[in-house]
Enzyme design. Structure first.
Site, PDB file in Angstrom:
ATOM      1  N   HIS B 125      29.832  -7.303  28.669  1.00  0.00           N
ATOM      2  CA  HIS B 125      30.812  -6.868  29.944  1.00  0.00           C
ATOM      3  C   HIS B 125      29.838  -6.021  30.778  1.00  0.00           C
ATOM      4  O   HIS B 125      29.534  -6.327  32.153  1.00  0.00           O
ATOM      5  CB  HIS B 125      31.867  -5.832  29.717  1.00  0.00           C
ATOM      6  CG  HIS B 125      32.702  -5.278  30.875  1.00  0.00           C
ATOM      7  ND1 HIS B 125      33.928  -5.810  31.140  1.00  0.00           N
ATOM      8  CD2 HIS B 125      32.369  -4.152  31.646  1.00  0.00           C
ATOM      9  CE1 HIS B 125      34.174  -5.063  32.063  1.00  0.00           C
ATOM     10  NE2 HIS B 125      33.325  -4.108  32.588  1.00  0.00           N
ATOM     11  N   GLU B 126      29.071  -5.005  30.485  1.00  0.00           N
ATOM     12  CA  GLU B 126      27.941  -4.166  31.568  1.00  0.00           C
ATOM     13  C   GLU B 126      27.049  -5.030  32.037  1.00  0.00           C
ATOM     14  O   GLU B 126      26.607  -5.322  33.123  1.00  0.00           O
ATOM     15  CB  GLU B 126      27.589  -3.140  30.823  1.00  0.00           C
ATOM     16  CG  GLU B 126      28.716  -2.291  29.968  1.00  0.00           C
ATOM     17  CD  GLU B 126      29.582  -1.733  31.351  1.00  0.00           C
ATOM     18  OE1 GLU B 126      29.218  -1.505  32.358  1.00  0.00           O
ATOM     19  OE2 GLU B 126      30.865  -1.434  30.810  1.00  0.00           O
ATOM     20  N   HIS B 129      28.190  -6.598  35.050  1.00  0.00           N
ATOM     21  CA  HIS B 129      28.033  -5.696  36.145  1.00  0.00           C
ATOM     22  C   HIS B 129      26.524  -5.897  36.731  1.00  0.00           C
ATOM     23  O   HIS B 129      26.487  -5.981  37.903  1.00  0.00           O
ATOM     24  CB  HIS B 129      28.347  -4.147  35.849  1.00  0.00           C
ATOM     25  CG  HIS B 129      29.753  -4.148  35.635  1.00  0.00           C
ATOM     26  ND1 HIS B 129      30.997  -4.662  36.674  1.00  0.00           N
ATOM     27  CD2 HIS B 129      30.564  -3.386  34.676  1.00  0.00           C
ATOM     28  CE1 HIS B 129      31.961  -4.257  36.242  1.00  0.00           C
ATOM     29  NE2 HIS B 129      32.007  -3.476  35.098  1.00  0.00           N
ATOM     30  N   HIS B 135      35.188  -6.249  38.393  1.00  0.00           N
ATOM     31  CA  HIS B 135      36.067  -6.442  37.374  1.00  0.00           C
ATOM     32  C   HIS B 135      37.152  -7.871  37.698  1.00  0.00           C
ATOM     33  O   HIS B 135      37.116  -7.969  39.025  1.00  0.00           O
ATOM     34  CB  HIS B 135      36.989  -5.155  37.006  1.00  0.00           C
ATOM     35  CG  HIS B 135      36.143  -4.210  36.365  1.00  0.00           C
ATOM     36  ND1 HIS B 135      36.500  -2.899  36.512  1.00  0.00           N
ATOM     37  CD2 HIS B 135      35.328  -4.298  35.388  1.00  0.00           C
ATOM     38  CE1 HIS B 135      35.606  -1.856  35.918  1.00  0.00           C
ATOM     39  NE2 HIS B 135      34.917  -2.985  35.016  1.00  0.00           N
TER      40      HIS B 135
END
Lengths: 126, 194
Positions: B125-126, B129, B135
């Site tokens: 997930h990170e 980013h 998101h």
């Protein structure tokens, strides 16, 4: 703390409660009402971009801004967008999450549908 | 999927990205392997590659585990709550909450303690980013903001793949079905930034 698997986690490191668990007491709360936990909930919504960074009314009153924030959150998380703090919304709020905000500098694009006109929120990127 | 405001991305000249771990964390090879797998999931679907280097300061992507206040104005909050955060491109800073109970093998089949968090799931997930994704409201997507403790979610969903390929294009060797899908079109930039 790193563990090769879940059985390696000592019980002493397993908390009895979590930082956001107290929000569960707010189920049923809606605009116009007052509740002890609302200041913390407002901080939560501001941290993740749902309340303007200039918002400063961290009282225990459920105001218009909080209702819009709740509604936008519900839209983003595919919940029934009532603006009221229902059990499903709290269930989602207390789940551990990424610390990055959901909304920065304008309307949320998290939800594929069009956000409602009054869900426009302005925040400033860190 | 969504992007950061103004859709920042790594420049085309930076398709071969390097990453390094904060030396003070003294992470084991096992932990580093988890991150290697996480990076691989994104390189599989894009033209980006990721290589670990030893120099933290020279790396494009800098990964560190911190507790509470750690200098970026976004303190971590102890066990659970916020798990990690990352900066938009080309900043490359990726921070994990050092107080979490990070689980390496991700085997939650036998019931996990409420505080166990799968490291690879959060790492994937990170990295999203770090590469420019915000998101997503698609619950199956890696870029969905929350993850229940005791849950493992490491496979990129169609939503993630469409988003990242809109920024960087597709890996010519990627044979997934998503590459044949039509992107949903230009979106308002939003998502998250630190």
């Amino acid at each position: 703390h790193f563990f090769p698997n879940i059985t390696a986690i000592p019980s002493s490191l397993i908390p009895n409660t979590t930082i956001w668990a107290a929000f569960s007491n707010l189920v049923g709360c809606k605009k116009g009402q007052k509740a002890d936990g609302l200041p913390k909930l407002k901080e939560y919504f501001q941290y993740f971009g749902y309340l303007n960074t200039s918002y400063s009314d961290f009282s225990d009153e459920f105001d218009d801004s909080l209702e819009i924030a709740v509604k936008t959150y519900q839209l983003n998380f595919n919940l029934n967008a009532t603006g009221q703090i229902d059990a499903e919304t709290i269930k989602r709020i207390v789940v551990p999450r990424c610390g990055n905000p959901d909304i920065v500098n304008g309307t949320s694009a998290m939800h594929p549908g069009k956000p409602s006109a009054n869900s426009t929120i302005h925040t400033v990127a860190h | 999927y969504s992007f950061f405001p103004n859709r920042p991305r790594w420049p085309p000249s930076k398709s071969q990205l390097t990453y390094a771990f904060l030396p003070e964390n003294q992470l084991s090879d096992v932990v580093k392997t988890v991150f290697s797998r996480a990076f691989e999931r994104w390189s599989e679907v894009t033209t980006l590659t990721f290589t670990e280097i030893s120099s933290f300061n020279r790396a494009d992507i800098r990964i560190g585990f911190f507790s509470r206040e750690h200098g970026d104005g976004e303190p971590f909050d102890g066990v659970l709550g916020t798990l990690a955060h990352a900066f938009s491109p080309p900043t490359g800073r990726c921070h994990f909450d050092g107080e979490e109970n990070w689980v390496i093998d991700g085997d939650f089949l036998n019931g996990a303690p409420l505080s166990a968090v799968d490291l690879e799931s959060v790492a994937v997930h990170e990295i999203g980013h770090i590469l420019g994704l915000g998101h997503s409201s698609v619950e199956e997507a890696i870029m969905y903001p929350s993850i229940s403790s005791g849950t493992r979610k490491v496979e990129l969903a169609d939503d993630d793949i469409m988003g990242i390929q809109e920024l960087y294009g597709s890996n010519p060797n990627y044979n997934g079905s998503v590459s044949s899908l039509t992107p949903t079109g230009e979106r308002e930039t939003s998502g998250a930034s630190r």
